[in-house]
Design a protein around this motif. Structure first.
Motif, PDB file in Angstrom:
ATOM      1  N   ALA A 193     -42.281  28.939  13.963  1.00 19.72           N
ATOM      2  CA  ALA A 193     -41.235  27.997  14.373  1.00 19.72           C
ATOM      3  C   ALA A 193     -41.524  27.511  15.798  1.00 19.72           C
ATOM      4  O   ALA A 193     -40.916  27.980  16.757  1.00 19.72           O
ATOM      5  CB  ALA A 193     -39.863  28.671  14.312  1.00 19.72           C
ATOM      6  N   PRO A 194     -42.472  26.587  15.920  1.00 17.59           N
ATOM      7  CA  PRO A 194     -42.843  26.128  17.264  1.00 17.59           C
ATOM      8  C   PRO A 194     -41.725  25.372  17.962  1.00 17.59           C
ATOM      9  O   PRO A 194     -40.939  24.677  17.326  1.00 17.59           O
ATOM     10  CB  PRO A 194     -44.040  25.205  17.011  1.00 17.59           C
ATOM     11  CG  PRO A 194     -43.905  24.770  15.593  1.00 17.59           C
ATOM     12  CD  PRO A 194     -43.218  25.901  14.873  1.00 17.59           C
ATOM     13  N   GLY A 195     -41.673  25.554  19.279  1.00 15.68           N
ATOM     14  CA  GLY A 195     -40.791  24.743  20.100  1.00 15.68           C
ATOM     15  C   GLY A 195     -41.506  23.447  20.454  1.00 15.68           C
ATOM     16  O   GLY A 195     -42.599  23.166  19.959  1.00 15.68           O
ATOM     17  N   ARG A 196     -40.884  22.661  21.303  1.00 19.36           N
ATOM     18  CA  ARG A 196     -41.492  21.402  21.769  1.00 19.36           C
ATOM     19  C   ARG A 196     -41.519  21.404  23.290  1.00 19.36           C
ATOM     20  O   ARG A 196     -40.515  21.707  23.934  1.00 19.36           O
ATOM     21  CB  ARG A 196     -40.717  20.194  21.268  1.00 19.36           C
ATOM     22  CG  ARG A 196     -41.066  19.797  19.841  1.00 19.36           C
ATOM     23  CD  ARG A 196     -40.400  18.470  19.509  1.00 19.36           C
ATOM     24  NE  ARG A 196     -40.736  18.027  18.168  1.00 19.36           N
ATOM     25  CZ  ARG A 196     -41.577  17.045  17.896  1.00 19.36           C
ATOM     26  NH1 ARG A 196     -42.188  16.401  18.868  1.00 19.36           N
ATOM     27  NH2 ARG A 196     -41.823  16.694  16.643  1.00 19.36           N
ATOM     28  N   VAL A 197     -42.683  21.052  23.828  1.00 21.08           N
ATOM     29  CA  VAL A 197     -42.866  20.936  25.266  1.00 21.08           C
ATOM     30  C   VAL A 197     -43.530  19.596  25.548  1.00 21.08           C
ATOM     31  O   VAL A 197     -43.943  18.889  24.625  1.00 21.08           O
ATOM     32  CB  VAL A 197     -43.697  22.113  25.823  1.00 21.08           C
ATOM     33  CG1 VAL A 197     -42.895  23.413  25.747  1.00 21.08           C
ATOM     34  CG2 VAL A 197     -45.021  22.265  25.083  1.00 21.08           C
ATOM     35  N   VAL A 198     -43.612  19.230  26.829  1.00 20.27           N
ATOM     36  CA  VAL A 198     -44.118  17.902  27.149  1.00 20.27           C
ATOM     37  C   VAL A 198     -45.640  17.846  27.226  1.00 20.27           C
ATOM     38  O   VAL A 198     -46.306  18.821  27.544  1.00 20.27           O
ATOM     39  CB  VAL A 198     -43.513  17.339  28.458  1.00 20.27           C
ATOM     40  CG1 VAL A 198     -42.040  17.051  28.282  1.00 20.27           C
ATOM     41  CG2 VAL A 198     -43.754  18.240  29.640  1.00 20.27           C
ATOM     42  N   THR A 199     -46.125  16.674  26.905  1.00 14.59           N
ATOM     43  CA  THR A 199     -47.491  16.266  27.156  1.00 14.59           C
ATOM     44  C   THR A 199     -47.406  14.841  27.683  1.00 14.59           C
ATOM     45  O   THR A 199     -46.313  14.297  27.829  1.00 14.59           O
ATOM     46  CB  THR A 199     -48.369  16.356  25.887  1.00 14.59           C
ATOM     47  OG1 THR A 199     -49.737  16.094  26.268  1.00 14.59           O
ATOM     48  CG2 THR A 199     -47.923  15.392  24.799  1.00 14.59           C
ATOM     49  N   LEU A 200     -48.544  14.266  27.980  1.00 15.43           N
ATOM     50  CA  LEU A 200     -48.595  12.877  28.408  1.00 15.43           C
ATOM     51  C   LEU A 200     -49.223  12.036  27.318  1.00 15.43           C
ATOM     52  O   LEU A 200     -50.177  12.470  26.670  1.00 15.43           O
ATOM     53  CB  LEU A 200     -49.411  12.737  29.697  1.00 15.43           C
ATOM     54  CG  LEU A 200     -48.830  13.410  30.933  1.00 15.43           C
ATOM     55  CD1 LEU A 200     -49.797  13.270  32.111  1.00 15.43           C
ATOM     56  CD2 LEU A 200     -47.472  12.845  31.284  1.00 15.43           C
ATOM     57  N   VAL A 201     -48.671  10.848  27.110  1.00 14.58           N
ATOM     58  CA  VAL A 201     -49.245   9.895  26.169  1.00 14.58           C
ATOM     59  C   VAL A 201     -49.556   8.614  26.936  1.00 14.58           C
ATOM     60  O   VAL A 201     -48.813   8.220  27.843  1.00 14.58           O
ATOM     61  CB  VAL A 201     -48.327   9.620  24.961  1.00 14.58           C
ATOM     62  CG1 VAL A 201     -48.130  10.890  24.134  1.00 14.58           C
ATOM     63  CG2 VAL A 201     -46.988   9.057  25.379  1.00 14.58           C
ATOM     64  N   SER A 202     -50.644   7.995  26.570  1.00 12.15           N
ATOM     65  CA  SER A 202     -51.055   6.760  27.229  1.00 12.15           C
ATOM     66  C   SER A 202     -50.024   5.667  26.989  1.00 12.15           C
ATOM     67  O   SER A 202     -49.612   5.425  25.856  1.00 12.15           O
ATOM     68  CB  SER A 202     -52.421   6.330  26.672  1.00 12.15           C
ATOM     69  OG  SER A 202     -52.807   5.113  27.238  1.00 12.15           O
ATOM     70  N   GLN A 203     -49.600   5.034  28.074  1.00 10.72           N
ATOM     71  CA  GLN A 203     -48.642   3.928  27.979  1.00 10.72           C
ATOM     72  C   GLN A 203     -48.899   2.987  29.156  1.00 10.72           C
ATOM     73  O   GLN A 203     -48.429   3.246  30.270  1.00 10.72           O
ATOM     74  CB  GLN A 203     -47.201   4.443  28.001  1.00 10.72           C
ATOM     75  CG  GLN A 203     -46.178   3.334  27.806  1.00 10.72           C
ATOM     76  CD  GLN A 203     -44.760   3.879  27.756  1.00 10.72           C
ATOM     77  OE1 GLN A 203     -44.492   4.933  27.193  1.00 10.72           O
ATOM     78  NE2 GLN A 203     -43.843   3.158  28.354  1.00 10.72           N
ATOM     79  N   PRO A 204     -49.653   1.923  28.912  1.00 13.01           N
ATOM     80  CA  PRO A 204     -49.953   0.982  30.001  1.00 13.01           C
ATOM     81  C   PRO A 204     -48.684   0.509  30.705  1.00 13.01           C
ATOM     82  O   PRO A 204     -47.688   0.180  30.073  1.00 13.01           O
ATOM     83  CB  PRO A 204     -50.661  -0.168  29.289  1.00 13.01           C
ATOM     84  CG  PRO A 204     -51.278   0.477  28.076  1.00 13.01           C
ATOM     85  CD  PRO A 204     -50.272   1.523  27.654  1.00 13.01           C
ATOM     86  N   GLY A 205     -48.725   0.536  32.030  1.00 10.96           N
ATOM     87  CA  GLY A 205     -47.596   0.106  32.842  1.00 10.96           C
ATOM     88  C   GLY A 205     -46.600   1.197  33.172  1.00 10.96           C
ATOM     89  O   GLY A 205     -45.732   1.016  34.023  1.00 10.96           O
ATOM     90  N   ALA A 206     -46.689   2.343  32.506  1.00  9.52           N
ATOM     91  CA  ALA A 206     -45.760   3.447  32.761  1.00  9.52           C
ATOM     92  C   ALA A 206     -46.166   4.191  34.035  1.00  9.52           C
ATOM     93  O   ALA A 206     -47.318   4.151  34.460  1.00  9.52           O
ATOM     94  CB  ALA A 206     -45.745   4.413  31.584  1.00  9.52           C
ATOM     95  N   THR A 207     -45.195   4.871  34.612  1.00  4.68           N
ATOM     96  CA  THR A 207     -45.431   5.733  35.766  1.00  4.68           C
ATOM     97  C   THR A 207     -44.793   7.082  35.471  1.00  4.68           C
ATOM     98  O   THR A 207     -43.644   7.137  35.027  1.00  4.68           O
ATOM     99  CB  THR A 207     -44.797   5.139  37.038  1.00  4.68           C
ATOM    100  OG1 THR A 207     -45.370   3.856  37.288  1.00  4.68           O
ATOM    101  CG2 THR A 207     -45.035   6.028  38.238  1.00  4.68           C
ATOM    102  N   CYS A 208     -45.537   8.150  35.703  1.00  5.30           N
ATOM    103  CA  CYS A 208     -45.019   9.500  35.493  1.00  5.30           C
ATOM    104  C   CYS A 208     -44.940  10.196  36.842  1.00  5.30           C
ATOM    105  O   CYS A 208     -45.950  10.353  37.527  1.00  5.30           O
ATOM    106  CB  CYS A 208     -45.923  10.281  34.540  1.00  5.30           C
ATOM    107  SG  CYS A 208     -45.332  11.959  34.215  1.00  5.30           S
ATOM    108  N   LYS A 209     -43.735  10.601  37.213  1.00  3.67           N
ATOM    109  CA  LYS A 209     -43.518  11.317  38.478  1.00  3.67           C
ATOM    110  C   LYS A 209     -43.643  12.809  38.220  1.00  3.67           C
ATOM    111  O   LYS A 209     -43.218  13.311  37.185  1.00  3.67           O
ATOM    112  CB  LYS A 209     -42.126  11.002  39.024  1.00  3.67           C
ATOM    113  CG  LYS A 209     -41.811  11.696  40.319  1.00  3.67           C
ATOM    114  CD  LYS A 209     -41.625  10.708  41.420  1.00  3.67           C
ATOM    115  CE  LYS A 209     -41.261  11.424  42.713  1.00  3.67           C
ATOM    116  NZ  LYS A 209     -41.449  10.561  43.847  1.00  3.67           N
ATOM    117  N   GLY A 210     -44.240  13.504  39.177  1.00  6.50           N
ATOM    118  CA  GLY A 210     -44.384  14.944  39.063  1.00  6.50           C
ATOM    119  C   GLY A 210     -44.662  15.554  40.417  1.00  6.50           C
ATOM    120  O   GLY A 210     -44.352  14.958  41.449  1.00  6.50           O
TER     121      GLY A 210
END
Length: 184
Positions: A65-82
């Protein structure tokens, strides 16, 4: 690709003669800093979006029963803050094990809040890894998160801590905050 990516990551980059490396964190690496670092700075990367599309069989779920965690997906024009961390290369001995469930190290350009840039590494779980779950409705993702738990605790804790950490960074991530609203 298998679930365990430790050996693969250790063959991807060589750190000979390097005293420090920048690492970009966009998920639990923002709020669960269980590694030493030399410096920490908020940063962004371009053309990537944070998504709860990676299965967690080892931390926030189980193989059955896996949980869900984040990954990154390619999305032109997007910005990911971290959060960017300048670390000693030996820190990857620990991080490669922590991020072993399908994540690979990639190079990325990070932009710091003052506008300066640096090259660094980021762990991304690509769609060709065995733990990748892919897109689903936010209601379905939130439901899976609500019922999942693993050795590192409830999957809901991961989502809620990430949402709080993003607020602290001054980031508004619609995907994360929509999931949070469904969960609450």
């Amino acid at each position: 690709m298998s679930f365990d990516t430790v050996a693969h990551n250790r063959s991807r980059q060589q750190f000979n003669g390097v005293s420090s490396v920048w690492l970009f964190g966009y998920g639990s690496l923002i709020y669960k800093v269980d590694f030493p670092f030399l410096e920490r700075r908020p940063a962004t990367i371009e053309d990537w979006a944070r998504r709860f599309w990676q299965g967690s069989h080892d931390h926030r779920g189980t193989p059955e029963a896996p949980g869900r965690v984040v990954t990154l997906v390619s999305q032109p024009g997007a910005t990911c803050k971290g959060m960017a961390y300048r670390v000693s290369p030996d820190v990857f001995e620990h991080l490669d094990v922590r991020e072993k469930n399908g994540y690979l190290r990639f190079s990325t350009t990070m932009t710091f809040d003052d506008g300066s840039n640096a090259e660094g590494l980021v762990y991304i779980a690509t769609e060709d890894n065995a733990a990748f779950l892919g897109p689903a409705s936010t209601l379905d993702i939130a439901s899976q998160i609500a019922r999942s738990s693993g050795p590192s605790g409830p999957n809901s804790e991961y989502l809620l801590k990430l949402a709080d950490a993003l607020r602290t960074l001054g980031d508004h991530d619609p995907h994360v905050f929509e999931l949070e609203s469904h969960l609450r």
